[in-house]
Enzyme design. Structure first.
Site, PDB file in Angstrom:
ATOM      1  N   ASP A  10      -3.875   5.932   0.555  1.00  0.00           N
ATOM      2  CA  ASP A  10      -3.897   4.788   0.106  1.00  0.00           C
ATOM      3  C   ASP A  10      -3.189   4.834  -1.427  1.00  0.00           C
ATOM      4  O   ASP A  10      -3.823   5.423  -2.247  1.00  0.00           O
ATOM      5  CB  ASP A  10      -5.279   4.195  -0.197  1.00  0.00           C
ATOM      6  CG  ASP A  10      -5.359   2.908  -1.036  1.00  0.00           C
ATOM      7  OD1 ASP A  10      -4.179   2.273  -1.185  1.00  0.00           O
ATOM      8  OD2 ASP A  10      -6.516   2.462  -1.413  1.00  0.00           O
ATOM      9  N   LYS A  71       4.286   0.830  -7.881  1.00  0.00           N
ATOM     10  CA  LYS A  71       4.247   0.134  -6.567  1.00  0.00           C
ATOM     11  C   LYS A  71       4.932  -1.048  -6.628  1.00  0.00           C
ATOM     12  O   LYS A  71       5.615  -1.536  -5.629  1.00  0.00           O
ATOM     13  CB  LYS A  71       2.747   0.221  -6.216  1.00  0.00           C
ATOM     14  CG  LYS A  71       2.639  -0.301  -4.847  1.00  0.00           C
ATOM     15  CD  LYS A  71       1.354  -0.108  -4.194  1.00  0.00           C
ATOM     16  CE  LYS A  71       1.079  -0.727  -2.821  1.00  0.00           C
ATOM     17  NZ  LYS A  71      -0.365  -0.341  -2.545  1.00  0.00           N
ATOM     18  N   GLU A 149      -2.606  -2.217   4.871  1.00  0.00           N
ATOM     19  CA  GLU A 149      -3.832  -2.104   3.981  1.00  0.00           C
ATOM     20  C   GLU A 149      -5.087  -2.714   4.878  1.00  0.00           C
ATOM     21  O   GLU A 149      -5.858  -1.903   5.014  1.00  0.00           O
ATOM     22  CB  GLU A 149      -3.651  -2.111   2.707  1.00  0.00           C
ATOM     23  CG  GLU A 149      -2.877  -1.201   1.919  1.00  0.00           C
ATOM     24  CD  GLU A 149      -2.501  -1.760   0.439  1.00  0.00           C
ATOM     25  OE1 GLU A 149      -2.791  -2.864   0.112  1.00  0.00           O
ATOM     26  OE2 GLU A 149      -1.306  -0.889  -0.209  1.00  0.00           O
ATOM     27  N   ASP A 171      -8.855  -8.580  -0.285  1.00  0.00           N
ATOM     28  CA  ASP A 171      -8.605  -7.266  -1.159  1.00  0.00           C
ATOM     29  C   ASP A 171      -8.065  -7.628  -2.541  1.00  0.00           C
ATOM     30  O   ASP A 171      -6.995  -8.199  -2.752  1.00  0.00           O
ATOM     31  CB  ASP A 171      -7.367  -6.515  -0.328  1.00  0.00           C
ATOM     32  CG  ASP A 171      -6.994  -5.141  -0.983  1.00  0.00           C
ATOM     33  OD1 ASP A 171      -7.452  -4.939  -2.146  1.00  0.00           O
ATOM     34  OD2 ASP A 171      -6.407  -4.464  -0.479  1.00  0.00           O
TER      35      ASP A 171
END
Ligand code: AMP
Length: 618
Positions: A10, A71, A149, A171
């Site tokens: 991840d 990211k 994800e 999330d």
């Protein structure tokens, strides 16, 4: 010798985690520092690059040479960061994080690991996925699969579950918020809708508490800490610590000695904060998770009470009021029996197990977050793959040329939800050459968009008669940041009415233009075979159309009128006598006829070289 194990990774905005299948179960691997997650931070310090906790720990002293949240820039072309005087692309920075993960995993497992499955947000576009894959490759991995994800998280929960169910994956991480609706059953995990807010995460809670602490200090001592970067960093770290403590306690103390120095000596910040105060301060942030959650549910076609399970993912879902908010929206208690920081990595490991043959009965399906298509006549966006289509997928549509004798077309591939292509994100463009000379609207050019399991897109164009073909894999070019994806979705929403009007106007205009060209061709080729009065009528109709087109009126009905006037008049012509193609469904689009991509064949419409018209649903 390299192991055949596949590492599940991840690669997070704030933290990363890794897991691997051990005796049939996914297990989190601790890093070199003995932690289950690794901060996604890279820094240059003492002549070397450092990664993870050590990098995070020196961030306060060394902000210029520390990179966080890289990211967010994944897939952005021309974006680089400076570390120790060298510039690095987002892929390279991410590769350093992955390299550390790889080394730590190898040390832990005592064997070399080459293969990896890496998770990305469901809304990541092709370039962002490709960039993630590249980062893995630079780090020395064979990246077997890029998976979403939420899908990974659901796998971490749903391994043994074979009954059909709908799942909401909520999330909330350090910097981003993603909410997805999944359908599970028979080992199939399908993302049916995604939404979120790419600029909402735990960092915002920290920031709010930090501001509150700075205000408090200023009120008390009349000293602003806002110009002192080191003080601000300490405040932010203390704010995060307080936030985390308030997830399990009702009250906590913030203690920052020597936060400022004055003529009277050093000043200390001491302040207690209760969970109630914390909740009041951050209420507006909690509220921001509500609309995207409801939107994902409605996009997926579910009402709030139709969801079978709710999964919480991301460290920030440990905030008690977040759990309550989710429970309120869906009317049930969320599941939290998998550690929210680890769910995605565990799921990636399971997917790795599927690929290595260790786990069977599990297929993965994901969706495209935004629509994909090409620019057509008049600059409109023609969708080929719709948003929320399950991938892998392959879709084809047939297009044609705009001009007589047109030898090449420019194919411009866009991603987004706006009706005008240019308002969307241009992913790539290429030419298909060698089209045999033919009247406009005759060639049939088939475009195929294929998205593979990793979300990487291949576009192929083929002229059916000649067999001429060309294809590209979408990589490179300008990428989308997380924020842009979000902005594009919102933009499309805001502009939907005006976009619709514009689409209708351009379509009407295009149609009028096509009818005019057709009438002109009919006259040119068949004048002698047509009755005089019909010729005159046709000429008048062509004139009317020309005036409307020249004036470029915004009056849609006027285009419709001139087009139907031509159509009616053409109806009076005996069709058996016509030599030019009858059907207008191979309708015209402007496209480049010259050697260069910018050649304008028609001239009246912008982006003329860019266009096709879709024939498949005529
Ligand atoms: P992730 O990106 O999923 O690792 O989430 C990181 C975010 O979760 C950071 O903003 C952390 O401060 C936050 N976080 C971690 N643990 C907790 C906790 N117990 N309570 C509140 N926030 C937390």
């Amino acid at each position: 010798m390299a192991s055949d194990k596949i590492l599940g990774i991840d690669l997070g905005t704030t933290n990363s985690a890794m897991a691997v299948m051990e005796n049939g179960d996914p297990e989190v691997i601790v890093n070199g520092e003995g932690d289950r997650t690794t901060p996604s931070v890279v820094a240059y310090n003492d002549d070397e690059l450092i990664v993870g906790e050590p990098a995070k720990n020196q961030a306060i002293q060394n902000p210029e040479n520390t990179v966080e949240s890289i990211k967010r820039h994944m897939g952005e072309e021309d974006y680089t960061v400076e570390l120790g005087g060298e510039s690095y692309t987002p892929e390279e920075v991410s590769a350093h994080i992955l390299q550390k993960i790889k080394n730590d995993a190898e040390t832990y497992l005592g064997e070399e690991i080459e293969r990896a499955v890496i998770t990305v947000p469901a809304y990541f576009n092709d370039k962002q996925r490709q960039a993630t894959k590249d980062a893995g490759r630079i780090a020395g991995f064979d990246v077997e699969r890029i998976i979403n994800e939420p899908t990974a998280a659901a796998m971490a929960y749903g391994l043994d579950d074979t009954r059909d169910q709908s799942v909401l994956v909520f999330d909330l991480g350090g910097g981003t918020f993603d909410v997805s609706v999944l359908e599970l059953g028979d080992g199939v995990h399908e993302v049916v809708a995604t939404n979120g807010d790419t600029s909402l995460g735990g960092d915002d809670w920290d920031e709010t508490v930090k501001e509150w602490l700075a205000d408090h200090f200023e009120d008390e001592h009349d000293i602003s800490l806002r110009d002192d970067r080191q003080a601000l960093q300490r405040l932010r770290d203390a704010a995060e610590k307080a936030k985390i403590e308030l997830s399990s306690r009702k009250e906590t103390e913030v203690n920052l000695p020597f936060i400022a120095s004055t003529d009277e000596g050093p000043m200390h910040l001491e302040k207690s904060i209760t969970r109630d105060t914390f909740q009041d301060l951050t209420d507006h942030l909690v509220e921001r998770t509500s609309a995207p959650t409801k939107k994902a549910l409605s996009d997926a076609g579910y009402s709030t009470d139709e969801i079978d399970e709710v999964i919480l993912v991301g460290g920030s879902t440990r905030i008690p009021v977040i759990k309550e908010q989710v429970a309120d929206i869906v009317g049930m208690e969320p599941q939290m029996n998998v550690n929210p920081d680890e769910a995605a990595a565990l799921g990636a490991a399971i997917q790795g197990g599927v690929l290595s043959g260790e786990v069977d009965d599990l297929v993965l399906l994901d969706v495209t977050p935004l629509s994909l298509g090409v620019e057509v006549k008049g600059g409109l966006f023609e969708r080929i793959i719709n948003a929320n289509t399950t991938i892998p997928t392959s879709e084809s549509k047939v297009f044609t040329t705009a001009e007589d004798e047109q030898r090449q077309v420019q194919i411009r591939v866009f991603q987004g939800e706006r009706e005008v292509a240019e308002e969307n994100e241009l992913l790539d463009e290429f030419k298909l050459r060698g089209i045999p000379p033919a009247p406009a609207g005759t060639p049939k050019i088939e475009l195929t968009f294929q998205i593979d399991e990793s979300g990487i897109m291949h576009v192929a164009a083929k002229e059916r008669d000649s067999g001429e073909h060309e294809k590209v894999t979408i990589e490179g070019g300008v990428g989308l940041s997380d924020k842009e994806v979000e902005r594009m979705k919102q933009d499309a929403q805001q502009h939907s009415d005006e976009d619709e009007m514009q689409r209708r106007r351009i379509e009407a205009q295009t149609h009028a233009e096509q009818m005019k060209q057709r009438a002109e061709r009919v006259l040119q080729e068949n004048r002698d075979a047509i009755a005089n009065n019909v010729v005159q009528e046709l000429e008048a109709a062509i004139d009317d159309a020309e005036t409307a087109l020249e004036e470029s009126t915004t009056d849609i009905s006027r285009y419709d009128r001139v087009a139907s006037q031509i159509e009616t008049t053409l109806g009076k012509v005996d069709e058996s006598k016509l030599s030019s193609p009858k059907s207008e469904d191979n309708a015209l689009t402007d496209a480049g006829t010259g050697e260069t991509a910018t050649a304008e064949a028609g001239g009246e419409v912008d982006n003329v070289d860019a266009s096709f018209r879709d024939l498949s649903d005529d």
